[in-house]
Write a protein that holds these residues in place. Structure first.
Motif, PDB file in Angstrom:
ATOM      1  N   TYR A   9       0.830  -1.201   0.000  1.00 39.99           N
ATOM      2  CA  TYR A   9       0.000   0.000   0.000  1.00 39.99           C
ATOM      3  C   TYR A   9       0.869   1.258   0.000  1.00 39.99           C
ATOM      4  CZ  TYR A   9      -3.091  -3.610   1.776  1.00 39.99           C
ATOM      5  OH  TYR A   9      -3.792  -4.774   1.940  1.00 39.99           O
ATOM      6  N   ARG A  10       0.256   2.373  -0.340  1.00 41.73           N
ATOM      7  CA  ARG A  10       0.946   3.662  -0.258  1.00 41.73           C
ATOM      8  C   ARG A  10       1.101   4.056   1.205  1.00 41.73           C
ATOM      9  NH1 ARG A  10       1.235   6.373  -5.039  1.00 41.73           N
ATOM     10  NH2 ARG A  10      -0.029   5.518  -6.703  1.00 41.73           N
ATOM     11  N   GLY A  11       2.135   4.818   1.490  1.00 38.73           N
ATOM     12  CA  GLY A  11       2.357   5.278   2.850  1.00 38.73           C
ATOM     13  C   GLY A  11       3.425   6.346   2.868  1.00 38.73           C
ATOM     14  N   THR A  12       3.922   6.650   4.056  1.00 45.87           N
ATOM     15  CA  THR A  12       4.960   7.660   4.230  1.00 45.87           C
ATOM     16  C   THR A  12       6.037   7.092   5.142  1.00 45.87           C
ATOM     17  OG1 THR A  12       3.283   9.388   4.064  1.00 45.87           O
ATOM     18  CG2 THR A  12       5.408  10.025   4.989  1.00 45.87           C
ATOM     19  N   CYS A  13       7.291   7.294   4.759  1.00 46.01           N
ATOM     20  CA  CYS A  13       8.422   6.837   5.557  1.00 46.01           C
ATOM     21  C   CYS A  13       8.475   7.663   6.836  1.00 46.01           C
ATOM     22  CB  CYS A  13       9.717   6.980   4.777  1.00 46.01           C
ATOM     23  SG  CYS A  13      11.200   6.569   5.720  1.00 46.01           S
ATOM     24  N   ARG A  14       8.525   7.015   7.983  1.00 41.72           N
ATOM     25  CA  ARG A  14       8.542   7.704   9.269  1.00 41.72           C
ATOM     26  C   ARG A  14       9.843   8.480   9.466  1.00 41.72           C
ATOM     27  NH1 ARG A  14       6.159   6.256  14.434  1.00 41.72           N
ATOM     28  NH2 ARG A  14       4.356   5.693  13.213  1.00 41.72           N
ATOM     29  N   ALA A  15      10.955   8.011   8.891  1.00 45.21           N
ATOM     30  CA  ALA A  15      12.253   8.668   9.096  1.00 45.21           C
ATOM     31  C   ALA A  15      12.459   9.868   8.180  1.00 45.21           C
ATOM     32  CB  ALA A  15      13.387   7.666   8.892  1.00 45.21           C
ATOM     33  N   GLY A  17       9.973  11.037   5.627  1.00 44.58           N
ATOM     34  CA  GLY A  17       8.778  11.706   5.133  1.00 44.58           C
ATOM     35  C   GLY A  17       8.535  11.475   3.651  1.00 44.58           C
ATOM     36  N   ASN A  18       9.400  10.690   3.007  1.00 41.08           N
ATOM     37  CA  ASN A  18       9.228  10.386   1.586  1.00 41.08           C
ATOM     38  C   ASN A  18       8.077   9.408   1.392  1.00 41.08           C
ATOM     39  OD1 ASN A  18      11.401  11.991   0.883  1.00 41.08           O
ATOM     40  ND2 ASN A  18      12.856  10.307   1.009  1.00 41.08           N
ATOM     41  N   PRO A  19       7.422   9.479   0.229  1.00 43.49           N
ATOM     42  CA  PRO A  19       6.305   8.568  -0.013  1.00 43.49           C
ATOM     43  C   PRO A  19       6.789   7.132  -0.211  1.00 43.49           C
ATOM     44  CG  PRO A  19       6.721   9.919  -1.953  1.00 43.49           C
ATOM     45  CD  PRO A  19       7.616  10.430  -0.868  1.00 43.49           C
ATOM     46  N   ILE A  20       5.984   6.187   0.262  1.00 40.89           N
ATOM     47  CA  ILE A  20       6.210   4.764   0.029  1.00 40.89           C
ATOM     48  C   ILE A  20       5.177   4.331  -0.995  1.00 40.89           C
ATOM     49  CG2 ILE A  20       6.115   2.463   1.051  1.00 40.89           C
ATOM     50  CD1 ILE A  20       6.989   3.737   3.693  1.00 40.89           C
ATOM     51  N   LYS A  21       5.649   3.691  -2.060  1.00 37.81           N
ATOM     52  CA  LYS A  21       4.762   3.229  -3.123  1.00 37.81           C
ATOM     53  C   LYS A  21       4.693   1.707  -3.108  1.00 37.81           C
ATOM     54  CE  LYS A  21       7.284   6.020  -5.491  1.00 37.81           C
ATOM     55  NZ  LYS A  21       8.245   6.587  -6.175  1.00 37.81           N
ATOM     56  N   PRO A  22       3.576   1.129  -3.558  1.00 30.58           N
ATOM     57  CA  PRO A  22       3.501  -0.331  -3.644  1.00 30.58           C
ATOM     58  C   PRO A  22       4.683  -0.869  -4.459  1.00 30.58           C
ATOM     59  CG  PRO A  22       1.349   0.617  -4.022  1.00 30.58           C
ATOM     60  CD  PRO A  22       2.322   1.768  -3.981  1.00 30.58           C
ATOM     61  N   GLY A  23       5.334  -1.906  -3.919  1.00 30.59           N
ATOM     62  CA  GLY A  23       6.495  -2.498  -4.575  1.00 30.59           C
ATOM     63  C   GLY A  23       7.818  -2.049  -3.985  1.00 30.59           C
ATOM     64  N   ASP A  24       7.815  -0.950  -3.207  1.00 30.59           N
ATOM     65  CA  ASP A  24       9.046  -0.493  -2.555  1.00 30.59           C
ATOM     66  C   ASP A  24       9.458  -1.472  -1.463  1.00 30.59           C
ATOM     67  OD1 ASP A  24       9.204   1.788  -4.093  1.00 30.59           O
ATOM     68  OD2 ASP A  24       8.416   3.126  -2.539  1.00 30.59           O
ATOM     69  N   LEU A  25      10.759  -1.606  -1.250  1.00 32.61           N
ATOM     70  CA  LEU A  25      11.280  -2.413  -0.157  1.00 32.61           C
ATOM     71  C   LEU A  25      11.213  -1.576   1.117  1.00 32.61           C
ATOM     72  CD1 LEU A  25      12.496  -5.187   0.394  1.00 32.61           C
ATOM     73  CD2 LEU A  25      14.743  -4.171   0.093  1.00 32.61           C
ATOM     74  N   ILE A  26      10.533  -2.093   2.137  1.00 30.98           N
ATOM     75  CA  ILE A  26      10.334  -1.338   3.378  1.00 30.98           C
ATOM     76  C   ILE A  26      10.774  -2.173   4.575  1.00 30.98           C
ATOM     77  CG2 ILE A  26       8.419   0.042   2.501  1.00 30.98           C
ATOM     78  CD1 ILE A  26       6.528  -1.880   4.042  1.00 30.98           C
ATOM     79  N   GLU A  27      10.951  -1.481   5.701  1.00 27.75           N
ATOM     80  CA  GLU A  27      11.177  -2.133   6.975  1.00 27.75           C
ATOM     81  C   GLU A  27      10.028  -1.733   7.887  1.00 27.75           C
ATOM     82  OE1 GLU A  27      15.069  -1.012   8.264  1.00 27.75           O
ATOM     83  OE2 GLU A  27      16.021  -2.397   6.875  1.00 27.75           O
ATOM     84  N   TYR A  28       9.376  -2.737   8.479  1.00 27.64           N
ATOM     85  CA  TYR A  28       8.213  -2.515   9.329  1.00 27.64           C
ATOM     86  C   TYR A  28       8.586  -2.880  10.758  1.00 27.64           C
ATOM     87  CZ  TYR A  28       3.542  -3.076  11.285  1.00 27.64           C
ATOM     88  OH  TYR A  28       2.424  -2.987  12.069  1.00 27.64           O
TER      89      TYR A  28
END
Length: 78
Positions: A9-15, A17-28
């Motif tokens: 899903y779309r979101g915002t990086c907590r560190a 503030g950049n947008p997170i797009k579906p398919g991005d590698l994230i750490e939860y």
């Protein structure tokens, strides 16, 4: 616990503030439920800001107000 995942899903990086797009590698972070882009620098959570004792047990809380065993023992939720 930090889990490395692929964003659904779309979101915002907590560190950053950049947008997170579906398919991005994230750490939860399952403890704080915060999402970070995998290449972003997360705030350190290992800083001990408070030490307290209950009976014979000693507990340590980090700067986020959570103990090092969070959420297992439940001492930070009371």
């Amino acid at each position: 616990m930090i889990k490395t995942l692929t964003a659904k899903y779309r979101g915002t990086c907590r560190a950053t503030g950049n947008p997170i797009k579906p398919g991005d590698l994230i750490e939860y972070d399952t403890g704080t439920r915060a999402t970070y882009l995998a290449h972003a620098t997360r705030p350190r959570a290992d800083y001990v800001s408070h030490v307290f004792s209950i009976g014979k047990n000693e507990y340590y809380r980090n700067k986020n107000g959570l103990c090092e065993d969070s959420p297992c023992c439940g001492c930070c939720t009371t």
